[in-house]
Design a protein around this motif. Structure first.
Motif, PDB file in Angstrom:
ATOM      1  N   ILE A 192      26.683  -5.531  15.725  1.00  0.00           N
ATOM      2  CA  ILE A 192      26.634  -6.415  14.559  1.00  0.00           C
ATOM      3  C   ILE A 192      26.922  -5.649  13.266  1.00  0.00           C
ATOM      4  CG2 ILE A 192      24.148  -6.146  14.104  1.00  0.00           C
ATOM      5  CD1 ILE A 192      24.059  -9.147  13.484  1.00  0.00           C
ATOM      6  N   ARG A 193      26.701  -4.339  13.267  1.00  0.00           N
ATOM      7  CA  ARG A 193      26.951  -3.556  12.047  1.00  0.00           C
ATOM      8  C   ARG A 193      28.410  -3.634  11.629  1.00  0.00           C
ATOM      9  NH1 ARG A 193      26.781   0.242  16.267  1.00  0.00           N
ATOM     10  NH2 ARG A 193      28.229   2.015  16.162  1.00  0.00           N
ATOM     11  N   PHE A 194      29.303  -3.742  12.588  1.00  0.00           N
ATOM     12  CA  PHE A 194      30.724  -3.828  12.245  1.00  0.00           C
ATOM     13  C   PHE A 194      31.029  -5.181  11.596  1.00  0.00           C
ATOM     14  CE2 PHE A 194      30.534  -1.081  16.120  1.00  0.00           C
ATOM     15  CZ  PHE A 194      30.794   0.111  15.472  1.00  0.00           C
ATOM     16  N   GLY A 195      30.390  -6.232  12.070  1.00  0.00           N
ATOM     17  CA  GLY A 195      30.573  -7.540  11.455  1.00  0.00           C
ATOM     18  C   GLY A 195      30.052  -7.583  10.035  1.00  0.00           C
ATOM     19  N   ARG A 196      28.921  -6.933   9.788  1.00  0.00           N
ATOM     20  CA  ARG A 196      28.388  -6.882   8.417  1.00  0.00           C
ATOM     21  C   ARG A 196      29.357  -6.170   7.481  1.00  0.00           C
ATOM     22  NH1 ARG A 196      22.717  -5.023  11.026  1.00  0.00           N
ATOM     23  NH2 ARG A 196      21.754  -7.080  11.307  1.00  0.00           N
ATOM     24  N   ALA A 197      29.914  -5.069   7.958  1.00  0.00           N
ATOM     25  CA  ALA A 197      30.858  -4.323   7.121  1.00  0.00           C
ATOM     26  C   ALA A 197      32.144  -5.117   6.893  1.00  0.00           C
ATOM     27  CB  ALA A 197      31.170  -2.977   7.760  1.00  0.00           C
ATOM     28  N   LEU A 198      32.625  -5.825   7.913  1.00  0.00           N
ATOM     29  CA  LEU A 198      33.832  -6.633   7.750  1.00  0.00           C
ATOM     30  C   LEU A 198      33.579  -7.798   6.792  1.00  0.00           C
ATOM     31  CD1 LEU A 198      35.209  -6.748  11.400  1.00  0.00           C
ATOM     32  CD2 LEU A 198      36.089  -5.402   9.491  1.00  0.00           C
ATOM     33  N   ARG A 199      32.415  -8.393   6.875  1.00  0.00           N
ATOM     34  CA  ARG A 199      32.062  -9.467   5.930  1.00  0.00           C
ATOM     35  C   ARG A 199      32.154  -8.966   4.489  1.00  0.00           C
ATOM     36  NH1 ARG A 199      26.021 -10.120   6.142  1.00  0.00           N
ATOM     37  NH2 ARG A 199      26.326  -8.108   5.097  1.00  0.00           N
ATOM     38  N   ASP A 200      31.518  -7.837   4.229  1.00  0.00           N
ATOM     39  CA  ASP A 200      31.529  -7.307   2.868  1.00  0.00           C
ATOM     40  C   ASP A 200      32.939  -6.933   2.427  1.00  0.00           C
ATOM     41  OD1 ASP A 200      28.827  -7.656   2.936  1.00  0.00           O
ATOM     42  OD2 ASP A 200      28.304  -5.523   2.915  1.00  0.00           O
ATOM     43  N   ALA A 201      33.728  -6.373   3.345  1.00  0.00           N
ATOM     44  CA  ALA A 201      35.097  -5.981   2.999  1.00  0.00           C
ATOM     45  C   ALA A 201      35.940  -7.200   2.646  1.00  0.00           C
ATOM     46  CB  ALA A 201      35.723  -5.222   4.165  1.00  0.00           C
ATOM     47  N   LEU A 202      35.795  -8.280   3.416  1.00  0.00           N
ATOM     48  CA  LEU A 202      36.552  -9.496   3.128  1.00  0.00           C
ATOM     49  C   LEU A 202      36.153 -10.086   1.775  1.00  0.00           C
ATOM     50  CD1 LEU A 202      36.608 -11.234   6.624  1.00  0.00           C
ATOM     51  CD2 LEU A 202      38.612 -10.565   5.293  1.00  0.00           C
ATOM     52  N   LEU A 203      34.880 -10.118   1.501  1.00  0.00           N
ATOM     53  CA  LEU A 203      34.414 -10.686   0.234  1.00  0.00           C
ATOM     54  C   LEU A 203      34.844  -9.836  -0.956  1.00  0.00           C
ATOM     55  CD1 LEU A 203      30.826 -11.879   1.255  1.00  0.00           C
ATOM     56  CD2 LEU A 203      32.937 -13.221   1.106  1.00  0.00           C
ATOM     57  N   ASP A 204      35.112  -8.544  -0.709  1.00  0.00           N
ATOM     58  CA  ASP A 204      35.572  -7.643  -1.784  1.00  0.00           C
ATOM     59  C   ASP A 204      37.092  -7.469  -1.804  1.00  0.00           C
ATOM     60  OD1 ASP A 204      32.957  -7.256  -2.534  1.00  0.00           O
ATOM     61  OD2 ASP A 204      32.732  -5.334  -1.478  1.00  0.00           O
ATOM     62  N   ASP A 205      37.807  -8.207  -0.941  1.00  0.00           N
ATOM     63  CA  ASP A 205      39.284  -8.139  -0.865  1.00  0.00           C
ATOM     64  C   ASP A 205      39.792  -6.786  -0.378  1.00  0.00           C
ATOM     65  OD1 ASP A 205      39.513 -10.752  -1.821  1.00  0.00           O
ATOM     66  OD2 ASP A 205      39.576 -10.088  -3.906  1.00  0.00           O
ATOM     67  N   ARG A 206      38.954  -6.007   0.297  1.00  0.00           N
ATOM     68  CA  ARG A 206      39.396  -4.674   0.720  1.00  0.00           C
ATOM     69  C   ARG A 206      40.337  -4.720   1.918  1.00  0.00           C
ATOM     70  NH1 ARG A 206      34.844  -2.002   2.387  1.00  0.00           N
ATOM     71  NH2 ARG A 206      33.303  -3.454   1.574  1.00  0.00           N
TER      72      ARG A 206
END
Length: 315
Positions: A192-206
């Motif tokens: 799940i840690r990878f999903g949390r990081a992907l969520r934040d990256a998407l919300l930050d446009d990274r």
């Protein structure tokens, strides 16, 4: 609103469990619209496998000449900000349904110019399959931002028994004195840690950049000592696969004698070459340290094995 696409094929159910756990944060985020596409072969692969049906899948898997898959039920005009591709390894290559997706028309259309995260779940030999997936993504024109690898943590020689037993019996631990086959439940839970990081990256446009989104999360632990066995196995698989492919189509009786001969060859390789290779490399490791470190670093790209962001996402 960000849009993400998950593409997955699972046979044992393990990869679906990993996918469901990993994407939980994306599903829960109202700012992300997520679609999950299950790859469906036209001719379904059984689980558990009948013994010769399992062997008969080898030539087309190793040669990446897969059977057809059904079209994905996706809106034709929908585009995605991120694609997460989950795959298994079959005979040192991506599973046939995933290979069919990458080599067909639909995969390139969906992946071209898109950031892609790959997630591999397998026994322990994934580097040759990774090379082939990585090369195909480059041909398509996809931006391969990250690679996550989850493997069976049991000793290599034990997994040579436990994985086939799982595939042939449908049970992860049919023999009590052997470890359970597959990715450990704790590793699945912590994905799940990878999903949390992907969520934040998407919300930050990274995802629009070129830097990995999952660095510092222990995404990949490459084992360079297995690469010699993988390369030898991949070469032999291609030779035998070509012979078997020429002998007839999948399921043809003409394949049976060659499959029996291949089985004898494979068992001989497992009993001789693999342990000798591992023992020889263990002896030479002090002299090969620089080379092995370079191989390890190469195959851990782009996400890496670092842990510097683990405390922020692994809880």
């Amino acid at each position: 609103m960000k849009r993400a696409l998950v593409v997955v094929y699972t046979q044992t159910g393990q990869l679906s469990a990993i996918a469901e756990r990993l994407i939980e944060p994306l599903v829960a985020e109202p700012g992300i619209a997520l679609r999950v596409a299950q790859l469906q072969p036209r001719a379904a692969f059984p689980f558990p496998w009948p013994f010769f049906r399992f062997l008969d899948a080898f030539p087309e898997s190793a040669l990446m000449r897969p059977g057809e898959i059904a079209p994905l039920e996706l809106p034709a005009d929908e585009s995605y900000d991120l694609v997460i591709l989950f795959y298994q390894v079959w005979f040192l290559a991506p599973s046939q349904p995933v290979a069919a997706f990458l080599l067909g028309d639909e995969g390139p259309r969906l992946l071209r110019n898109k950031p892609v995260v790959t997630v591999v779940a397998c026994r322990n030999m994934w580097m040759m399959a990774h090379d082939r997936v990585r090369a195909r993504l480059a041909e398509i024109g996809a931006r391969h931002l990250d690679n996550v690898v989850l493997t069976d943590r049991a000793p290599t020689l034990a997994t040579l028994l436990t994985t086939p037993l799982w595939l042939l019996t449908g049970r992860r631990q049919p023999v009590p004195w052997l470890p359970a086959a597959g990715v450990a439940e704790d590793d699945i839970r912590r994905s799940i840690r990878f999903g949390r990081a992907l969520r934040d990256a998407l919300l930050d446009d990274r995802e629009q950049g070129t830097a990995p989104l999952l660095s510092g999360l222990g995404a990949v632990q490459a084992r360079p000592e297995l690469l010699v066995s993988e390369r030898a196995g991949s070469r032999s698989f291609r030779v035998w696969g070509t012979l078997l492919h020429w002998a007839g189509r999948p399921g043809a009786w003409q394949r049976l004698p060659l499959l029996a001969l291949y089985l004898v060859f494979l068992v001989a390789i497992i009993l001789t070459v693999v342990p000798v290779s591992l023992a020889l490399q263990a002896f030479l490791r002090p002299f090969l340290r620089r080379h092995l470190d370079a191989v390890k670093a190469s195959y851990e790209q782009p996400s890496g094995s670092g842990l510097e962001r683990l405390a922020h996402y692994d809880f």
